[in-house]
Write a protein that holds these residues in place. Structure first.
Motif, short mmCIF file in Angstrom:
data_model
loop_
_atom_site.label_atom_id
_atom_site.label_comp_id
_atom_site.label_asym_id
_atom_site.label_seq_id
_atom_site.Cartn_x
_atom_site.Cartn_y
_atom_site.Cartn_z
N LYS A 3 0.83 -1.19 0.00
CA LYS A 3 0.00 0.00 0.00
C LYS A 3 0.87 1.25 0.00
O LYS A 3 2.03 1.23 0.43
CB LYS A 3 -0.90 0.00 1.23
N VAL A 4 0.31 2.35 -0.49
CA VAL A 4 0.96 3.65 -0.43
C VAL A 4 0.45 4.35 0.82
O VAL A 4 -0.75 4.60 0.95
CB VAL A 4 0.66 4.50 -1.68
N HIS A 27 5.23 -2.05 2.38
CA HIS A 27 4.46 -0.92 1.87
C HIS A 27 5.37 0.22 1.43
O HIS A 27 6.51 0.34 1.88
CB HIS A 27 3.49 -0.42 2.95
N LYS A 28 4.85 1.07 0.55
CA LYS A 28 5.57 2.28 0.13
C LYS A 28 5.19 3.39 1.11
O LYS A 28 4.04 3.82 1.16
CB LYS A 28 5.20 2.67 -1.30
N TYR A 30 5.54 7.12 2.82
CA TYR A 30 5.92 8.53 2.77
C TYR A 30 5.83 9.05 4.20
O TYR A 30 4.74 9.26 4.74
CB TYR A 30 5.00 9.31 1.84
N ILE A 73 2.67 13.01 -3.76
CA ILE A 73 2.47 11.56 -3.70
C ILE A 73 1.57 11.10 -4.84
O ILE A 73 1.85 10.08 -5.50
CB ILE A 73 1.87 11.16 -2.34
N GLU A 77 2.75 8.32 -7.30
CA GLU A 77 2.17 6.98 -7.08
C GLU A 77 0.80 6.81 -7.72
O GLU A 77 0.37 5.68 -7.97
CB GLU A 77 2.05 6.70 -5.58
N ILE A 80 -3.20 7.29 -2.79
CA ILE A 80 -2.84 7.17 -1.38
C ILE A 80 -3.81 6.16 -0.79
O ILE A 80 -5.03 6.38 -0.77
CB ILE A 80 -2.95 8.51 -0.62
#
Length: 284
Positions: A3-4, A27-28, A30, A73, A77, A80
């Protein structure tokens, strides 16, 4: 598929643990913070864990900063998946002693900041018909505590905000909302409370002083009984994130459960009340 995830307040403590554990789970991440000059703790933890985390500037008190971080983001990507509203600040002061500028700051950081970030991320989640907003609340959002009335008011607001969103956004757009309620985090509480009191005028010599001293002494004495590590709290947050049917609310320890039991025993995860509100107000 990973998941982002956008995490606010990731320069220290729980934010760092959340970033590391989420990245370790594939997960990615931020990890955001108001001041990028304070990213050393995050960088050290990420390096030690051997994971990769993207770091970006986000001040939850600044509309433009929040919008820019979310836009960055989305541009990178395209989505979110999870927003973790972790940024927050404690405040220990009686109402009589509190400066109104401090009151506005506490409300802005702990509640309005949650609204700003959610407002920015929600259109993208709605377009995708999925997503999860996790708000880091507190047992102070369920139980009022001495000298914490301003902080508790902000956290009570987060509770109502989360419940209300879950009552109509979840059933219509598939976006989940959870408020996680820690009882306290080890190594942070006593020092942060004393620092905050000193920074806002110190312990004032008035009738509240012996009560405040009793409160701080009792909090320190509870020690390991009440307070968890940041990693332990982060584990609960990730379990909520990975649940097929996430709770509306979740305490993070036995101590927190016990403190809140009188209010939560009929509906521990909030889903019964969510169903009743959906039925009574929307006929769902």
């Amino acid at each position: 598929m990973g998941k982002v995830i956008l995490i606010t307040g990731a320069s220290t403590g729980l934010g760092v643990s959340l970033a590391v554990q989420a990245a370790r789970a594939g997960h990615k991440v931020y990890a955001s913070m108001r001041n990028l000059d304070k990213r050393a703790g995050l960088d050290a933890a990420v390096t030690q864990a051997g994971v990769s985390v993207a770091c970006l500037q986000l001040d939850v008190q600044d509309d433009a900063s929040v919008a820019a971080a979310v836009a960055q983001i989305i541009a990178t990507e395209g989505r979110i998946d999870v927003l973790i509203n972790n940024a927050g600040a404690g405040y220990v002061r009686s109402t009589e002693q509190a400066e109104m500028a401090d009151v506005q700051w506490v409300l802005d950081v702990n509640f309005t900041g949650v609204v700003r970030c959610t407002k920015a991320a929600l259109p993208h989640m709605r377009a995708a018909r999925c997503g999860h907003v996790i708000n880091i609340g507190s047992v102070g959002g369920l139980v009022g505590q001495p000298f914490n009335e301003i902080y508790c008011a902000a956290k009570f607001a987060v509770e109502g905000y989360t419940e209300a969103l879950a009552s109509y956004v979840t059933p219509h757009f598939g976006i989940n909302f959870t408020v996680v309620e820690p009882g306290g985090i080890q190594t942070e509480f006593a020092n942060s409370v004393l620092k905050q009191v000193n920074e806002t005028g110190g312990m004032l010599e008035d009738e509240y002083l012996p009560i405040l001293q009793s409160y701080i002494g009792g909090s320190q004495a509870r020690g390991d009984t009440a307070y968890q590590t940041a990693d332990e709290v982060a584990e609960v947050v990730l379990r909520c994130m990975e649940a097929e049917t996430p709770p509306i609310r979740a305490r993070t320890s036995d101590w927190a459960e016990d403190l809140c039991r009188i209010k939560t025993q009929a509906d521990p995860d909030g889903r019964k009340l969510q169903a009743k509100v959906m039925q009574d107000f929307l006929g769902l």
